[in-house]
Scaffold this active site. Structure first.
Site, PDB file in Angstrom:
ATOM      1  N   LYS A   1      -6.236   4.751  15.110  1.00 14.38           N
ATOM      2  CA  LYS A   1      -6.157   3.941  13.891  1.00 14.38           C
ATOM      3  C   LYS A   1      -5.655   5.006  12.891  1.00 14.38           C
ATOM      4  CE  LYS A   1      -7.555  -0.399  14.117  1.00 14.38           C
ATOM      5  NZ  LYS A   1      -6.585  -1.758  13.854  1.00 14.38           N
TER       6      LYS A   1
ATOM      7  N   GLU B   1      -7.823  -3.620  -1.242  1.00 16.00           N
ATOM      8  CA  GLU B   1      -7.925  -4.709  -0.636  1.00 16.00           C
ATOM      9  C   GLU B   1      -8.938  -5.810  -1.536  1.00 16.00           C
ATOM     10  OE1 GLU B   1      -7.430  -3.984   4.197  1.00 16.00           O
ATOM     11  OE2 GLU B   1      -9.468  -4.220   3.243  1.00 16.00           O
TER      12      GLU B   1
ATOM     13  N   LYS C   1       2.846  -3.434   5.980  1.00 21.07           N
ATOM     14  CA  LYS C   1       1.682  -2.819   6.048  1.00 21.07           C
ATOM     15  C   LYS C   1       1.538  -1.530   5.985  1.00 21.07           C
ATOM     16  CE  LYS C   1      -1.912  -2.362   9.894  1.00 21.07           C
ATOM     17  NZ  LYS C   1      -2.091  -2.466  11.296  1.00 21.07           N
TER      18      LYS C   1
ATOM     19  N   HIS D   1      -0.790   0.537   2.614  1.00 20.93           N
ATOM     20  CA  HIS D   1      -1.744   1.675   3.266  1.00 20.93           C
ATOM     21  C   HIS D   1      -1.385   3.093   2.665  1.00 20.93           C
ATOM     22  CE1 HIS D   1      -2.927  -1.982   5.674  1.00 20.93           C
ATOM     23  NE2 HIS D   1      -4.112  -1.577   5.239  1.00 20.93           N
TER      24      HIS D   1
ATOM     25  N   ARG E   1     -13.840   1.595  15.308  1.00 23.37           N
ATOM     26  CA  ARG E   1     -12.503   1.328  15.346  1.00 23.37           C
ATOM     27  C   ARG E   1     -11.787   2.536  16.266  1.00 23.37           C
ATOM     28  NH1 ARG E   1     -10.190  -0.783  10.848  1.00 23.37           N
ATOM     29  NH2 ARG E   1      -8.615   0.978  10.214  1.00 23.37           N
TER      30      ARG E   1
ATOM     31  N   HIS F   1      -3.557  -5.937  -1.614  1.00 22.94           N
ATOM     32  CA  HIS F   1      -3.236  -6.804  -0.393  1.00 22.94           C
ATOM     33  C   HIS F   1      -4.488  -7.644  -0.209  1.00 22.94           C
ATOM     34  CE1 HIS F   1      -4.345  -3.406   1.863  1.00 22.94           C
ATOM     35  NE2 HIS F   1      -4.633  -4.320   2.735  1.00 22.94           N
TER      36      HIS F   1
ATOM     37  N   CYS G   1     -11.993  -6.717  11.110  1.00 25.57           N
ATOM     38  CA  CYS G   1     -11.246  -6.356   9.615  1.00 25.57           C
ATOM     39  C   CYS G   1      -9.566  -6.390   9.793  1.00 25.57           C
ATOM     40  CB  CYS G   1     -11.803  -5.098   9.110  1.00 25.57           C
ATOM     41  SG  CYS G   1     -13.431  -4.581   9.518  1.00 25.57           S
TER      42      CYS G   1
END
Length: 251
Positions: free
Chosen positions: A94, A168, A55, A59, A90, A71, A106
């Protein structure tokens, strides 16, 4: 050694970013019955699986730009029986797009057997069910996997700041269910249901530069390109008629 640019990363978000790397070296395939623990699914622009990565790497804009890392992801749009859409803000912790308003949920399917299933988009649906529990406390019984309607796919890239961002291939999943909510504060700062008109007002505020109302780039792409016409199908109970899973919209 920890990257100095990561020093301000919240402890929970740091764990979410790095736990796959920390555990991968210790966990055996036969124990978990899955090939890699908690890794994102790398795909090409035709949505063919080409590998997996952390991850963190997926990002990191430096990696995204240098290696064209793309991804698989999903975005859930959950409506209640009054056909209001559930939005979430969010969490401030984050790493990408903190405190922005976005669609219901999401996230990413993981490189594991249950979330790699291509038939009927079952892997992505399984991932959506998992993350609705993680982020919003929605139990699986309230969101059966067969109730998700995949309407389309889109490919987008969106930097968040100088270091982090998104690249994405995003599956857009719609579902109409009344659910009980228990948001996870590590993931979600706020939630609210909105009507079409209320969403339009929210977008107007964001466009006017209201600092209290920021909208995620992927959600804005869906709002601008698909959402209002799909909302008609939500209200009519004809979502399946709107589905187009053959096209990958490059936005």
């Amino acid at each position: 050694m920890t990257d100095s640019n990561d020093a301000g990363m919240d402890a929970v978000q740091r764990r979410l970013m790095f736990e796959d790397e920390l555990r991968f070296s210790r966990l055996l395939f036969y124990f978990f019955k899955e090939p890699i623990f908690k890794r994102c699914i790398l795909v090409d622009e035709n949505d063919r699986v080409v590998g997996h990565d952390t991850k963190y790497n997926c990002h990191l804009m430096e990696k995204i730009e240098a290696e064209n890392l793309l991804h698989r992801a999903f975005s859930v749009f959950l409506f209640n029986s009054k056909y209001e859409l559930l939005l979430q803000q969010r969490s401030k912790t984050k790493v990408t797009f903190p405190l922005v308003w976005t669609n219901t949920c999401c996230s990413h399917p993981l490189y594991r057997e249950s979330e790699l299933i291509e038939e009927n988009v079952l892997g992505v649906r399984n991932a959506a069910q998992r993350k609705l529990l993680d982020e919003l406390g929605v139990v699986a019984e309230d969101v059966p996997v067969n109730e998700f309607t995949p309407l389309g796919r889109m490919l987008y890239k969106a930097p968040s700041d100088g270091k982090w961002g998104e690249h994405e291939l995003d599956y857009l999943l719609f579902i109409v269910r009344d659910v009980k909510l228990q948001p996870n504060p590590d993931e979600v700062a706020d939630i609210k249901y909105v009507s079409r008109e209320e969403l339009k007002e929210l977008v107007k505020k964001a466009d006017a530069g209201d600092e209290a109302v920021k909208i995620s780039p992927w959600f804005r792409l869906v709002v601008d390109n698909f959402l209002m016409k799909w909302w008609d199908h939500v209200e009519k109970g004809t979502l399946i008629e709107a589905a187009d899973m053959k096209t990958i919209h490059k936005l």
